[in-house]
Design a protein around this motif. Structure first.
Motif, PDB file in Angstrom:
ATOM      1  N   LEU A  37       0.831  -1.217   0.000  1.00  0.00           N
ATOM      2  CA  LEU A  37       0.000   0.000   0.000  1.00  0.00           C
ATOM      3  C   LEU A  37       0.856   1.255   0.000  1.00  0.00           C
ATOM      4  N   HIS A  38       1.957   1.222   0.693  1.00  0.00           N
ATOM      5  CA  HIS A  38       2.860   2.359   0.705  1.00  0.00           C
ATOM      6  C   HIS A  38       3.277   2.716  -0.719  1.00  0.00           C
ATOM      7  N   VAL A  41       0.625   4.454  -3.052  1.00  0.00           N
ATOM      8  CA  VAL A  41       0.503   5.899  -2.832  1.00  0.00           C
ATOM      9  C   VAL A  41       1.677   6.636  -3.460  1.00  0.00           C
ATOM     10  N   ALA A  67      -3.064   9.735  -1.139  1.00  0.00           N
ATOM     11  CA  ALA A  67      -3.722   8.681  -0.366  1.00  0.00           C
ATOM     12  C   ALA A  67      -5.211   8.981  -0.219  1.00  0.00           C
ATOM     13  N   TRP A  86      -1.862   2.612   5.380  1.00  0.00           N
ATOM     14  CA  TRP A  86      -0.874   3.559   4.855  1.00  0.00           C
ATOM     15  C   TRP A  86      -0.363   4.479   5.965  1.00  0.00           C
TER      16      TRP A  86
END
Length: 167
Positions: A37-38, A41, A67, A86
């Motif tokens: 997920l990091h 973004v 995000a 995140w």
């Protein structure tokens, strides 16, 4: 260097393979979610090169807005869950998030080592800059940071990065 998909795959694989080196127990599946997920973004916001201080000035704002926009495309409950993951990565408030961040810094260190300096050769970047940017690895794994420091030291000795100029 790698593209974003390769970087994400490397991070997920590194979490699985290197989890035993975490100084604190981690949930591997949760940590894999954090690294993936990091990077979504970062891709959406536009990645900021680690050694580009000027571009990093608004990085937090750009990524937070990305995000909001990205996770806002999802159903509300899923968007909230993804945003919380995140945020956890960004704040490094859990052992999983600290280890995820460590992997995010270790992976390019390994690539730069294999490329005989890679971005370490960026104008103005010194071995001390590399150490400072990579020190976060030690917040999650003393053994991986020790190995990373050996690579940085050897890269400096081989001339792949510059020594800091005395003031």
């Amino acid at each position: 260097m790698t593209n974003d998909a390769e970087h994400s795959w490397h991070l997920a694989t590194m979490v699985v393979v290197l989890a035993e080196h975490s100084d604190r127990p981690i949930d591997v599946g949760h940590t894999v979610q954090l690294v993936l997920l990091h990077d979504l973004v970062e891709i959406y916001a536009g990645d900021t090169p680690l050694y580009d201080s000027a571009a990093g000035g608004d990085q937090q704002e750009r990524e937070s807005a990305a995000a909001d926009e990205l996770f806002g495309l999802l159903p509300a409950d899923q968007g909230r869950r993804m945003r919380a993951l995140w945020d956890e990565f960004e704040e490094r408030r859990t052992p999983e998030a600290a280890f995820a961040k460590a992997m995010d810094r270790l992976q390019p260190l390994l690539l730069n080592w294999m490329a005989r300096g890679g971005t370490w050769r960026t104008p103005g970047v010194t071995a001390d800059d590399v150490r400072a940017r990579k020190a976060v690895i030690g917040e999650a794994s003393a053994s991986l940071w020790q190995a990373g420091q050996r690579l940085i030291d050897e890269g400096e000795a081989r001339g792949w990065s510059r020594r800091a100029e005395p003031h």
